[in-house]
Write an enzyme that holds these catalytic residues in place. Structure first.
Site, PDB file in Angstrom:
ATOM      1  N   LYS A 176     -56.105 -13.496  82.518  1.00  0.00           N
ATOM      2  CA  LYS A 176     -55.988 -14.540  83.551  1.00  0.00           C
ATOM      3  C   LYS A 176     -54.526 -14.579  83.979  1.00  0.00           C
ATOM      4  O   LYS A 176     -53.678 -15.132  83.292  1.00  0.00           O
ATOM      5  CB  LYS A 176     -56.392 -15.885  82.944  1.00  0.00           C
ATOM      6  CG  LYS A 176     -56.934 -16.900  83.922  1.00  0.00           C
ATOM      7  CD  LYS A 176     -56.031 -17.274  85.083  1.00  0.00           C
ATOM      8  CE  LYS A 176     -55.137 -18.462  84.793  1.00  0.00           C
ATOM      9  NZ  LYS A 176     -54.210 -18.758  85.919  1.00  0.00           N
ATOM     10  N   GLU A 251     -46.347 -17.596  73.291  1.00  0.00           N
ATOM     11  CA  GLU A 251     -44.956 -17.293  73.675  1.00  0.00           C
ATOM     12  C   GLU A 251     -44.566 -18.356  74.677  1.00  0.00           C
ATOM     13  O   GLU A 251     -45.051 -18.355  75.805  1.00  0.00           O
ATOM     14  CB  GLU A 251     -44.885 -15.910  74.351  1.00  0.00           C
ATOM     15  CG  GLU A 251     -45.223 -14.743  73.454  1.00  0.00           C
ATOM     16  CD  GLU A 251     -44.142 -14.458  72.434  1.00  0.00           C
ATOM     17  OE1 GLU A 251     -42.973 -14.809  72.671  1.00  0.00           O
ATOM     18  OE2 GLU A 251     -44.480 -13.902  71.379  1.00  0.00           O
ATOM     19  N   CYS A 285     -37.784 -17.138  80.235  1.00  0.00           N
ATOM     20  CA  CYS A 285     -37.996 -18.023  79.078  1.00  0.00           C
ATOM     21  C   CYS A 285     -36.798 -17.997  78.139  1.00  0.00           C
ATOM     22  O   CYS A 285     -36.494 -18.981  77.484  1.00  0.00           O
ATOM     23  CB  CYS A 285     -39.244 -17.593  78.341  1.00  0.00           C
ATOM     24  SG  CYS A 285     -39.299 -15.836  78.038  1.00  0.00           S
ATOM     25  N   GLU A 385     -36.111 -27.275  79.507  1.00  0.00           N
ATOM     26  CA  GLU A 385     -36.129 -25.976  80.161  1.00  0.00           C
ATOM     27  C   GLU A 385     -36.214 -26.181  81.671  1.00  0.00           C
ATOM     28  O   GLU A 385     -37.122 -26.838  82.164  1.00  0.00           O
ATOM     29  CB  GLU A 385     -37.340 -25.181  79.677  1.00  0.00           C
ATOM     30  CG  GLU A 385     -37.385 -23.801  80.272  1.00  0.00           C
ATOM     31  CD  GLU A 385     -38.568 -22.995  79.771  1.00  0.00           C
ATOM     32  OE1 GLU A 385     -39.692 -23.497  79.801  1.00  0.00           O
ATOM     33  OE2 GLU A 385     -38.348 -21.851  79.352  1.00  0.00           O
TER      34      GLU A 385
HETATM   35  P1  NAP Z   1     -47.768 -22.477  82.608  1.00  0.00           P
HETATM   36  O1  NAP Z   1     -47.866 -23.486  83.674  1.00  0.00           O
HETATM   37  O2  NAP Z   1     -47.864 -22.902  81.197  1.00  0.00           O
HETATM   38  O3  NAP Z   1     -48.873 -21.395  82.935  1.00  0.00           O
HETATM   39  C1  NAP Z   1     -49.049 -20.202  82.213  1.00  0.00           C
HETATM   40  C2  NAP Z   1     -50.467 -19.717  82.384  1.00  0.00           C
HETATM   41  O4  NAP Z   1     -51.372 -20.658  81.789  1.00  0.00           O
HETATM   42  C3  NAP Z   1     -50.887 -19.592  83.836  1.00  0.00           C
HETATM   43  O5  NAP Z   1     -51.736 -18.485  83.970  1.00  0.00           O
HETATM   44  C4  NAP Z   1     -51.623 -20.894  84.039  1.00  0.00           C
HETATM   45  O6  NAP Z   1     -52.463 -20.919  85.142  1.00  0.00           O
HETATM   46  C5  NAP Z   1     -52.356 -21.013  82.740  1.00  0.00           C
HETATM   47  N1  NAP Z   1     -52.865 -22.364  82.467  1.00  0.00           N
HETATM   48  C6  NAP Z   1     -52.359 -23.543  82.905  1.00  0.00           C
HETATM   49  N2  NAP Z   1     -53.124 -24.560  82.461  1.00  0.00           N
HETATM   50  C7  NAP Z   1     -54.116 -24.019  81.735  1.00  0.00           C
HETATM   51  C8  NAP Z   1     -55.228 -24.552  81.015  1.00  0.00           C
HETATM   52  N3  NAP Z   1     -55.482 -25.870  80.965  1.00  0.00           N
HETATM   53  N4  NAP Z   1     -56.051 -23.702  80.380  1.00  0.00           N
HETATM   54  C9  NAP Z   1     -55.823 -22.378  80.407  1.00  0.00           C
HETATM   55  N5  NAP Z   1     -54.813 -21.812  81.081  1.00  0.00           N
HETATM   56  C10 NAP Z   1     -53.959 -22.614  81.725  1.00  0.00           C
HETATM   57  O7  NAP Z   1     -46.404 -21.682  82.711  1.00  0.00           O
HETATM   58  P2  NAP Z   1     -45.765 -21.096  84.024  1.00  0.00           P
HETATM   59  O8  NAP Z   1     -45.231 -22.237  84.808  1.00  0.00           O
HETATM   60  O9  NAP Z   1     -46.723 -20.169  84.682  1.00  0.00           O
HETATM   61  O10 NAP Z   1     -44.596 -20.188  83.409  1.00  0.00           O
HETATM   62  C11 NAP Z   1     -43.368 -20.703  83.010  1.00  0.00           C
HETATM   63  C12 NAP Z   1     -43.340 -20.946  81.515  1.00  0.00           C
HETATM   64  O11 NAP Z   1     -43.632 -19.769  80.802  1.00  0.00           O
HETATM   65  C13 NAP Z   1     -41.974 -21.361  81.042  1.00  0.00           C
HETATM   66  O12 NAP Z   1     -42.066 -22.448  80.153  1.00  0.00           O
HETATM   67  C14 NAP Z   1     -41.446 -20.138  80.323  1.00  0.00           C
HETATM   68  O13 NAP Z   1     -40.494 -20.393  79.360  1.00  0.00           O
HETATM   69  C15 NAP Z   1     -42.689 -19.572  79.763  1.00  0.00           C
HETATM   70  N6  NAP Z   1     -42.500 -18.136  79.464  1.00  0.00           N
HETATM   71  C16 NAP Z   1     -42.368 -17.728  78.161  1.00  0.00           C
HETATM   72  C17 NAP Z   1     -42.171 -16.389  77.850  1.00  0.00           C
HETATM   73  C18 NAP Z   1     -42.024 -15.922  76.407  1.00  0.00           C
HETATM   74  O14 NAP Z   1     -42.144 -14.734  76.157  1.00  0.00           O
HETATM   75  N7  NAP Z   1     -41.757 -16.770  75.454  1.00  0.00           N
HETATM   76  C19 NAP Z   1     -42.129 -15.448  78.874  1.00  0.00           C
HETATM   77  C20 NAP Z   1     -42.266 -15.884  80.182  1.00  0.00           C
HETATM   78  C21 NAP Z   1     -42.457 -17.226  80.458  1.00  0.00           C
HETATM   79  P3  NAP Z   1     -51.852 -21.500  86.536  1.00  0.00           P
HETATM   80  O15 NAP Z   1     -51.049 -20.422  87.073  1.00  0.00           O
HETATM   81  O16 NAP Z   1     -52.986 -21.835  87.388  1.00  0.00           O
HETATM   82  O17 NAP Z   1     -51.029 -22.714  86.212  1.00  0.00           O
END
Ligand code: NAP
Ligand code: MG
Length: 483
Positions: A176, A251, A285, A385
């Protein structure tokens, strides 16, 4: 008219069962460039059942020769390389990053498939000694059907970082992608299909998190969820998956410290620190967004960082002159601007760059590089963040003080240390509670190594052989040799 794309489920290219779609936007202009299906529980169920079948009947898992899995994965890598420029351009249109960075991402994607194609033939178990009358075999088996949920900042790389080890381990997957950046994930499905991955092994469901990702969390045929994204969604995933005790690896985010000691080579430390905060528009991140600088070199270092930031050129990622693209969405731009407003009231604004002047880009989601200074690590911009090009610089006076400041965060993803004193570098590296520590560098994460966070930055590890653990179960077979 924007392209109406389909998603890939059980070897077929399909629309959502109810025809629902979401728009895909070019963040440099705000214009719609495509639509993709908005999958719901019905579509996810079809994908999961296909993945279950392909896992249970041995289409891909333990019954398929490892050499065959390996060969197909090498072919995927080859196809990624052949399509490199096209994929990089697609990534830029989808998420905004500069083209040179996107090319780097795609190269790493190709290598990830090569690296794990190699591992597919090298996953083995153990034979622990249990005396002459018996024999024990510890064997590794694929965990089964894996839901892979990824964010938008490195769309294809995040997808590959999960898919490659999962496939090498013999798992089947439902991916996804983030709603903002589905385009290269769909191309990855096409590449899997062209490389000979059998139907049902790789499925990609596009759409909104709760509707397209949510059903994966509760579907009884999904064995494992591997998630990269925000801390809050990560917690929701862990709570929801607890009901069926699904395996979960996370992650999550970070607020990583970047420590510049007085003896650092500033010619390296300044650009390294700045790239570690402003690279990928700050949508990283592991961004070293809390910059601690020894008080004795504070003024000159802050000035040099400001000069560096002033040299950053914002624009379309496709323009070769661009060194910083737009943020991924209007939502993300507004979120980051909110932090900049908060920074103005609780810290001192040192520098704010220029948005692009080209009228073609007036609808783009640009946020200029911004530097604040603060004497405190407790201000909001030093705790939360931001995920945008915002740096907070804080002076320190001793090693003990800076280690305490570095660790004063709920996160623990990464840290960077700049010094010529190797003893101090290593002592500090051991004292910082983070999963990744860079010395005299910031951000490299080669596929052969390891990635993952301490504390609220996650659970589990990715990259290198460590990633394979997340997609394997271990089984003990005991044989009584007496009869
Ligand atoms: P996010 O809002 O948490 O979304 C990540 C993924 O989860 C997206 O595909 C999102 O879909 C999905 N999602 C959201 N709500 C969900 C639910 N209720 N059930 C299942 N899936 C769901 O994060 P983001 O804004 O896309 O990305 C930024 C974040 O990612 C930051 O906090 C960053 O630090 C973190 N990150 C971490 C790493 C690492 O390796 N540690 C690497 C990259 C990014 P939608 O797109 O529809 O919201
Ligand atoms: Mg999101």
């Amino acid at each position: 008219m924007a392209d109406a794309l389909t998603m890939y489920i059980d070897g077929r290219w399909v629309h959502a069962h109810d025809g629902a779609t979401i728009e895909v936007v070019d963040p440099s202009t705000g214009r719609v460039i495509a639509t993709v299906p908005a999958a719901g529980a019905v579509d996810v169920d079809i994908a999961v059942r296909a993945a279950r079948r392909a896992s249970d009947d041995g289409t891909w898992g333990s019954a398929v020769a490892e050499r065959e899995r390996s060969r197909i994965m090498f072919r995927m890598a080859e196809l990624v390389r052949e399509q490199r420029d096209e994929l990089a351009e697609l990534e830029v249109r989808d998420c905004g990053k500069p083209l040179a960075d996107a090319r780097g991402d795609i190269d790493e994607v190709a290598f990830m498939f090569e690296y794990y194609a190699g591992w597919a033939t090298k996953i083995s178990g153990d034979i622990p000694p249990v005396g002459p009358g018996a024999m024990s075999l510890i064997v590794k088996e694929p965990v089964g059907v894996c839901g892979l949920i990824v964010p938008w900042n490195y769309p294809m790389m995040m997808a590959a970082q999960k898919m490659a080890p999962a496939l090498a381990a013999g798992c089947t997957v439902v991916l996804k992608p983030a709603e903002q950046t589905p385009l290269t994930a769909l191309r990855l499905a096409a590449i899997a299909e062209a490389a000979g991955v059998p139907a049902g092994v790789v499925n990609v469901v596009t759409g909104i998190g709760a509707q397209a990702g949510g059903p994966l969390l509760v579907h009884p045929m999904v064995d494992k969820i591997s998630f990269t994204g925000s801390k809050d969604v990560g917690k929701h995933i862990q709570r929801t998956c607890a009901d069926q005790l699904k395996r979960v690896t996370l992650e999550l985010g970070g607020k990583s410290p970047n420590i510049v000691f007085a003896d650092a080579d500033l010619a390296v430390a300044v650009p390294g620190t700045c790239n570690g905060v402003f690279g990928n528009q700050g949508e990283v991140c592991s961004a070293g967004s809390r910059v601690f600088v020894d008080a004795s070199i504070y003024d000159e270092t802050l000035q040099a960082m400001t000069d560096f930031a002033a040299g950053i050129t914002l624009g379309s990622g496709l323009d070769p002159a661009t060194t910083m693209g737009p943020l991924v969405s209007a939502v993300q731009r507004d979120r980051v601007n909110g932090y900049i407003e908060s920074g103005r009231t609780e810290a001192r604004l040192v520098f704010e760059g220029q948005r692009p002047s080209d009228p073609e880009l007036s609808g783009g989601y640009f946020v200029a590089p911004t530097i604040f200074e603060s004497t405190s690590n407790t201000v909001r911009i030093a705790r939360e963040e931001i995920f945008g090009p915002v740096m907070t610089v804080i002076p320190f006076r001793s090693v003990d003080e800076v280690v305490a400041l570095a660790n004063d965060t709920e996160y623990g993803l990464a840290a960077a240390i700049w010094t010529r004193d190797i003893g101090r570098a290593l002592r500090t590296a051991r004292s910082v509670r983070a999963g990744v520590v860079w010395i005299n560098d910031s951000q490299p994460a080669p596929t052969e190594t390891m990635w993952g966070g301490y504390k609220q930055s996650g659970i589990g590890r990715e990259l290198g052989p460590y990633a394979l653990d997340a997609y394997l179960e271990s089984k003990h077979i005991y044989i009584n040799l007496a009869n």
